[in-house]
Each structure stands twice: as structure tokens, then as C-alpha cells.
Design an enzyme around this catalytic site. Structure first.
Site, PDB file in Angstrom:
ATOM      1  N   ARG A   1      45.564  55.120  45.320  1.00 47.85           N
ATOM      2  CA  ARG A   1      44.647  54.083  45.810  1.00 47.85           C
ATOM      3  C   ARG A   1      44.848  53.805  47.287  1.00 47.85           C
ATOM      4  NH1 ARG A   1      46.599  50.298  41.050  1.00 47.85           N
ATOM      5  NH2 ARG A   1      48.382  51.570  41.642  1.00 47.85           N
TER       6      ARG A   1
ATOM      7  N   LYS B   1      62.649  46.577  28.096  1.00 51.32           N
ATOM      8  CA  LYS B   1      61.768  45.747  28.933  1.00 51.32           C
ATOM      9  C   LYS B   1      60.567  45.294  28.129  1.00 51.32           C
ATOM     10  CE  LYS B   1      62.296  47.179  33.746  1.00 51.32           C
ATOM     11  NZ  LYS B   1      61.696  48.111  34.683  1.00 51.32           N
TER      12      LYS B   1
ATOM     13  N   SER C   1      46.544  47.076  37.056  1.00 54.81           N
ATOM     14  CA  SER C   1      46.905  46.439  35.780  1.00 54.81           C
ATOM     15  C   SER C   1      47.522  45.065  36.045  1.00 54.81           C
ATOM     16  CB  SER C   1      47.898  47.308  35.012  1.00 54.81           C
ATOM     17  OG  SER C   1      47.316  48.544  34.676  1.00 54.81           O
TER      18      SER C   1
ATOM     19  N   HIS D   1      42.008  53.890  35.737  1.00 56.42           N
ATOM     20  CA  HIS D   1      42.710  54.939  34.990  1.00 56.42           C
ATOM     21  C   HIS D   1      41.691  55.885  34.324  1.00 56.42           C
ATOM     22  CE1 HIS D   1      46.041  51.713  34.501  1.00 56.42           C
ATOM     23  NE2 HIS D   1      46.504  52.605  35.349  1.00 56.42           N
TER      24      HIS D   1
HETATM   25  P1  ADP Z   1      52.865  53.041  36.723  1.00 50.67           P
HETATM   26  O1  ADP Z   1      53.444  52.101  35.731  1.00 50.67           O
HETATM   27  O2  ADP Z   1      53.495  54.399  36.757  1.00 50.67           O
HETATM   28  O3  ADP Z   1      52.592  52.469  38.105  1.00 50.67           O
HETATM   29  P2  ADP Z   1      50.123  52.625  36.039  1.00 50.67           P
HETATM   30  O4  ADP Z   1      49.838  52.445  34.598  1.00 50.67           O
HETATM   31  O5  ADP Z   1      50.033  51.426  36.913  1.00 50.67           O
HETATM   32  O6  ADP Z   1      51.491  53.360  36.113  1.00 50.67           O
HETATM   33  O7  ADP Z   1      49.200  53.756  36.674  1.00 50.67           O
HETATM   34  C1  ADP Z   1      49.228  55.093  36.246  1.00 50.67           C
HETATM   35  C2  ADP Z   1      48.528  55.974  37.275  1.00 50.67           C
HETATM   36  O8  ADP Z   1      47.197  55.519  37.463  1.00 50.67           O
HETATM   37  C3  ADP Z   1      49.158  55.963  38.670  1.00 50.67           C
HETATM   38  O9  ADP Z   1      49.030  57.254  39.220  1.00 50.67           O
HETATM   39  C4  ADP Z   1      48.288  55.013  39.442  1.00 50.67           C
HETATM   40  O10 ADP Z   1      48.301  55.311  40.833  1.00 50.67           O
HETATM   41  C5  ADP Z   1      46.947  55.317  38.823  1.00 50.67           C
HETATM   42  N1  ADP Z   1      46.019  54.194  38.984  1.00 50.67           N
HETATM   43  C6  ADP Z   1      46.231  52.923  38.626  1.00 50.67           C
HETATM   44  N2  ADP Z   1      45.160  52.158  38.916  1.00 50.67           N
HETATM   45  C7  ADP Z   1      44.240  52.986  39.496  1.00 50.67           C
HETATM   46  C8  ADP Z   1      42.935  52.800  40.067  1.00 50.67           C
HETATM   47  N3  ADP Z   1      42.369  51.600  40.106  1.00 50.67           N
HETATM   48  N4  ADP Z   1      42.301  53.883  40.568  1.00 50.67           N
HETATM   49  C9  ADP Z   1      42.903  55.095  40.539  1.00 50.67           C
HETATM   50  N5  ADP Z   1      44.136  55.329  40.051  1.00 50.67           N
HETATM   51  C10 ADP Z   1      44.800  54.292  39.526  1.00 50.67           C
END
Ligand code: ADP
Length: 162
Positions: free
Chosen positions: A91, A42, A129, A18
Site C-alpha cells: 500500500r 496472542k 484491518s 485483501h
Molecule cells: P499481516 O498480519 O501480515 O500484516 P494482513 O492480514 O494485514 O497481514 O495483510 C496481509 C497482506 O495483505 C499484506 O501483504 C498486506 O500488505 C496486504 N494488504 C492488506 N491490506 C491491503 C489493502 N488495502 N490493499 C492491498 N493489500 C493489502
């Protein structure tokens, strides 16, 4: 008019992947608002206030990044803060399919809103995450998947007790 992007997500927790997306997008925008989306019905892994605190700490070196929380549609938040761009990271092909539908629907709802995608750095592709949470459930060390000023210990102390 200042160029504002919203980076929405649950960030449960915020990872090095992120952080990398936000830092790489900084030259493209005047301001990036990291919007932690939540659903009060949730349960999350980490408390909302802690997620806000950690992200603020990660970006304490710049005034261009701010953190806010929002329950509801991302497009409503974008309208509220007058952002014309949504930032997302990609990703994998699976991410693309999921993101494509959301971005197209958001564009249908608000015509002057554009979603901007950045491809992940290869070394961050496997960082999610969900995996970080799984490791933490078993008290594993996730430091290498976190922004450099966040430690595994800080996170372990705040796992929501279920
Ligand atoms: P959501 O709950 O909407 O899936 P996340 O918190 O998992 O949100 O992720 C938010 C954004 O960060 C999304 O666009 C996701 O694709 C991006 N993202 C998550 N992990 C990575 C990573 N390792 N590298 C690049 N982008 C990421």
C-alpha cells in the site's frame, strides 16, 4: 508442475483490499492458498474459525483459492504445500520497507522461494484491518471496506469478547 502461491496474513478481518490482491493474482497462478497465520498465545479480534469461514465464502465462486491456518514460519508452510511463491500487497512506502526485510529474509531461508508484490488499487490504499477493527469497536458500518458478500452485522456478532 502447478504454480502455487501462498498469501499469508492475519486477515483479522479479511478486507476488500485483501480480496482485490488475490483476484488480481489469480491469472498468475494455478492455485492460491490464503494462509491465516496465528499465534496461540496472542488474542485475535475475530475467532480463527470465523476468519476461515468468511474467506471461504468470499471465494466460493472459484476452486483456485483455498484457505488454511498455520502457526509458525510462513516458509515452513510454503515447503509443506510445495509453494514457490509468496503473494503480498503493497500500500505504502512503510509497507514496502517492512515487506522488503521479510521477503529478503525468507529468500535467505529458502532460496527457490520468490515473493511477488502487487501494488494496491488506489481506492484500497487506506483500507487496513486495524481501521476496520477500530470502527467495529464503536459499532460503525464497515460494509464498504469488506468483500461484497460479507456484512458488518456478520462481523459484529463475532468480535471476541475480552
Ligand atoms: P499481516 O498480519 O501480515 O500484516 P494482513 O492480514 O494485514 O497481514 O495483510 C496481509 C497482506 O495483505 C499484506 O501483504 C498486506 O500488505 C496486504 N494488504 C492488506 N491490506 C491491503 C489493502 N488495502 N490493499 C492491498 N493489500 C493489502
Amino acid at each position: 508442475m502447478s504454480k502455487i502461491a501462498v498469501f499469508p496474513g492475519s486477515f483479522d478481518p479479511f478486507t476488500i483490499g485483501h480480496e482485490s490482491i488475490v483476484r488480481r493474482a489469480l491469472p498468475m497462478f494455478d492455485q492460491i492458498i490464503i494462509m491465516i497465520g496465528y499465534n496461540s498465545e496472542k488474542r485475535s479480534f475475530f475467532p480463527l474459525e470465523k476468519r476461515v469461514e468468511w474467506i471461504k465464502k468470499v471465494f466460493s465462486d472459484t476452486t483456485k483459492v483455498t484457505v488454511e491456518t498455520h502457526e509458525g514460519l510462513t516458509v515452513d508452510f510454503c515447503n509443506k504445500v510445495n509453494a514457490k511463491h509468496i503473494l503480498r500487497g503493497l500500500r505504502t512506502a512503510a509497507d514496502f520497507e517492512y515487506e522488503r526485510a521479510i521477503a529478503q529474509v525468507n529468500k535467505k531461508m529458502v532460496d527457490d522461494l520468490e515473493t511477488v508484490f502487487l501494488l494496491t488499487m488506489p481506492e484500497h490504499t487506506p483500507v487496513t484491518s486495524t481501521i476496520v477493527r477500530d470502527i467495529l469497536r464503536h459499532k460503525g458500518d464497515v460494509t464498504m471496506f469488506l468483500p461484497s458478500n460479507i456484512t458488518t452485522e456478520e462481523l459484529i456478532d463475532h468480535v471476541e469478547k475480552s
